[in-house]
Design a protein around this motif. Structure first.
Motif, mmCIF file in Angstrom:
data_model
loop_
_atom_site.group_PDB
_atom_site.id
_atom_site.type_symbol
_atom_site.label_atom_id
_atom_site.label_comp_id
_atom_site.label_asym_id
_atom_site.label_seq_id
_atom_site.Cartn_x
_atom_site.Cartn_y
_atom_site.Cartn_z
ATOM 1 N N PHE A 1 0.791 -1.228 0.000
ATOM 2 C CA PHE A 1 0.000 0.000 0.000
ATOM 3 C C PHE A 1 0.827 1.283 0.000
ATOM 4 O O PHE A 1 0.270 2.370 -0.198
ATOM 5 C CB PHE A 1 -0.924 0.025 1.220
ATOM 6 N N GLY A 2 2.118 1.205 0.264
ATOM 7 C CA GLY A 2 2.912 2.422 0.362
ATOM 8 C C GLY A 2 2.703 3.084 1.713
ATOM 9 O O GLY A 2 2.950 2.480 2.758
ATOM 10 N N GLU A 3 2.240 4.316 1.723
ATOM 11 C CA GLU A 3 1.989 5.032 2.982
ATOM 12 C C GLU A 3 0.793 4.414 3.705
ATOM 13 O O GLU A 3 -0.279 4.223 3.117
ATOM 14 C CB GLU A 3 1.708 6.500 2.698
ATOM 15 N N LYS B 1 -2.035 8.609 7.320
ATOM 16 C CA LYS B 1 -0.961 7.763 6.823
ATOM 17 C C LYS B 1 0.389 8.410 7.141
ATOM 18 O O LYS B 1 0.537 9.623 7.114
ATOM 19 C CB LYS B 1 -1.093 7.572 5.310
ATOM 20 N N SER B 2 1.363 7.548 7.424
ATOM 21 C CA SER B 2 2.738 8.010 7.591
ATOM 22 C C SER B 2 3.506 7.764 6.299
ATOM 23 O O SER B 2 3.145 6.917 5.491
ATOM 24 C CB SER B 2 3.418 7.256 8.740
ATOM 25 N N SER B 3 4.576 8.514 6.128
ATOM 26 C CA SER B 3 5.378 8.365 4.919
ATOM 27 C C SER B 3 6.025 6.987 4.874
ATOM 28 O O SER B 3 6.217 6.324 5.905
ATOM 29 C CB SER B 3 6.461 9.441 4.869
ATOM 30 N N PHE C 1 -1.617 -1.104 -4.150
ATOM 31 C CA PHE C 1 -3.062 -1.309 -4.122
ATOM 32 C C PHE C 1 -3.756 -0.029 -3.638
ATOM 33 O O PHE C 1 -3.138 0.807 -2.973
ATOM 34 C CB PHE C 1 -3.428 -2.436 -3.155
ATOM 35 N N PRO C 2 -5.036 0.084 -3.919
ATOM 36 C CA PRO C 2 -5.802 1.158 -3.261
ATOM 37 C C PRO C 2 -5.963 0.857 -1.781
ATOM 38 O O PRO C 2 -6.001 -0.310 -1.369
ATOM 39 C CB PRO C 2 -7.160 1.099 -3.980
ATOM 40 N N ASN D 1 -4.806 6.183 -2.354
ATOM 41 C CA ASN D 1 -3.566 6.192 -3.128
ATOM 42 C C ASN D 1 -3.762 6.807 -4.514
ATOM 43 O O ASN D 1 -4.884 6.798 -5.039
ATOM 44 C CB ASN D 1 -3.010 4.769 -3.252
ATOM 45 N N PRO D 2 -2.706 7.328 -5.121
ATOM 46 C CA PRO D 2 -2.827 7.969 -6.434
ATOM 47 C C PRO D 2 -3.409 7.043 -7.490
ATOM 48 O O PRO D 2 -3.091 5.865 -7.554
ATOM 49 C CB PRO D 2 -1.371 8.333 -6.775
#
Length: 449
Positions: free
Chosen positions: A109-111, A129-131, A429-430, A446-447
């Motif tokens: 998911f990234g952040e 969300k955190s970086s 993923f979203p 997410n983008p």
């Protein structure tokens, strides 16, 4: 309880984990029949990601559920002024688990929300969300402390419990995902120099029952069969991927692709140890029916006939298809190839020597004593050697759930996966829509979604 949850259907052993870690690469297909799990195919083979998808939601929830258990334990320990040496080992095990789960989440998911505290009220966990950098800071901290407290080995009674080598190897993998070549090489090199592991187990034995907890096992989830409670101490890992159709060994999901089948070098024994073909007769005499719905199946989860017929193994009962098969999450060969990749990326004559040496270690074991196959790699050109190491990771670790993350971190996913895969979007993923709604939109999507 944490170890038990590591066998979970949505975390490591079932369709959810296999779709997220395996089916997205070019080397694995959804499998099964066209109608069974058709939506799964669209999601993970065709990258039609939906924020409402149940698998994505379950993966998020299961990782956070385990993170919360770790936080509860750490909170209780923080209030105890007299922790024993054994308590500190337990703390190291828990910190490994939290790092493992956050690594799952940041790759998927990234952040994500960084929750490293005990939650007494749900509102406390409703944080932005955190970086990605902050998530990796926690992972680094947790794994460093785990490395300092976990033992190098356990006595046989405690086989499968987490060790220093597991923590250090996972740390290397997290550096690998960040292309942090220096730290990746240092971590992998420490594991290699420890002398705790080797590549003496023949490749075709690693994934049999005799190969469980072998000399190259760094971290594998322990499973056992019980005629009454097969799913509680075992898993559905083999059942979900088992040969589907008239033989009825399982559901037939997460199958090797034709692209993977055709990728092997001529004579490479790892092909026969990884892929079972429709219509073939296996070494134990079992014939895969010509009417099976899939052309190929994952041999690394095959429950050999000799294993099925052991006392008290009710293989024919619906839930017990290979429930005893351990889930290999990290092998020494992976660590050796991490060392090779990092050395080549750092570059220079000495590092090229080291990269070639480590690559040859893996290929030498793969030959199985046959000098006429898998020629020794000799190129000293960095770009050519990079391609050779990447290829070796693909073949050595085939169907072991790392390929998708490799092609993403190498920046070649768009070229490999085709036009359905959109750069800048499908790396991640979203965020589950349910989580965004429950947060009252404190969480952002997410983008691209």
């Amino acid at each position: 309880n944490m170890y038990a949850k590591l066998r979970g259907f949505h975390l490591t052993s079932g369709n959810t984990a296999l779709a997220i870690h395996g089916m997205r690469s070019e080397d694995a297909e959804k499998g099964s029949t066209l109608s069974d799990g058709a939506a799964t195919g669209k999601m993970f083979d065709d990258f039609e990601y939906l924020a409402s998808n149940g698998m994505i939601k379950s993966y998020w929830n299961e990782n956070y559920s385990l993170i919360h258990k770790v936080n509860d334990l750490l909170d209780e320990m923080s209030q105890n002024p007299s922790l024993t040496e054994g308590d500190l080992v337990n703390k190291g095990e828990a910190l490994f688990v939290r790092a493992f789960c956050y690594f799952n989440l940041v790759r998927a998911f990234g952040e994500v929300p960084l929750i490293d505290f005990k939650v007494y009220d749900a509102a406390e966990a409703n944080v932005p969300k955190s970086s990605v950098a902050k998530i990796y800071e926690l992972i680094d901290s947790d794994l460093t402390e785990a490395e300092n407290s976990l033992p190098r080995t356990w006595e046989k009674l405690y086989i499968g419990r987490l060790t220093w080598g597991a923590a250090r190897s996972l740390h290397a993998r997290t550096y690998m995902m960040r292309n942090d070549w220096g730290n990746m090489k240092a971590a992998a090199e420490e594991v290699i120099n420890s002398g705790l592991y080797n590549l003496k187990t023949p490749y075709d034995k690693i994934f049999t029952e005799d190969g469980e907890n072998s000399s190259e096992s760094v971290f594998e989830v322990q499973c056992e069969h019980n005629i009454y409670y097969g799913r509680e101490i075992g898993s559905q890992y083999a059942q979900v991927q088992g040969i589907r159709g008239p033989l009825d060994y399982g559901w037939g999901f997460n199958t090797p692709s034709k692209a993977l089948y055709e990728a092997y070098e001529a004579g490479d024994p790892r092909k026969a140890a990884t892929i079972m073909e429709r219509g073939a007769t296996l070494e134990d005499g079992v014939k895969i029916p010509s009417g099976a719905p899939n052309a190929y199946y994952n041999k690394k989860v095959y429950p050999w006939l000799a294993e099925q017929t052991k006392p008290n193994r009710n293989f024919n009962s619906y839930w017990y298809f290979g429930a005893w098969i351990n889930i290999r999450l990290m092998r020494y060969a992976d660590v050796v190839l991490m060392n090779a990749e990092a050395a080549n990326e750092i570059g220079g004559e000495k590092m090229i020597d080291e990269a070639l040496e480590k690559l040859e270690m893996v290929r030498n074991r793969a030959r199985g004593g046959n000098p006429d196959i898998l020629p020794k790699v000799t190129t000293r050109n960095q770009a050519e050697l990079r391609d050779k190491i990447r290829f070796e990771r693909r073949i050595e670790l085939a169907m072991e759930h790392e390929r998708y993350f490799d092609i993403v971190r190498w920046g070649i996913a768009g070229d490999v996966l085709g036009t359905k895969w959109i750069p800048g979007k499908h790396e991640l993923f979203p965020i589950p829509q349910e989580q965004i709604d429950l947060s009252n939109h404190i969480l952002t999507q997410n983008p691209g979604y």
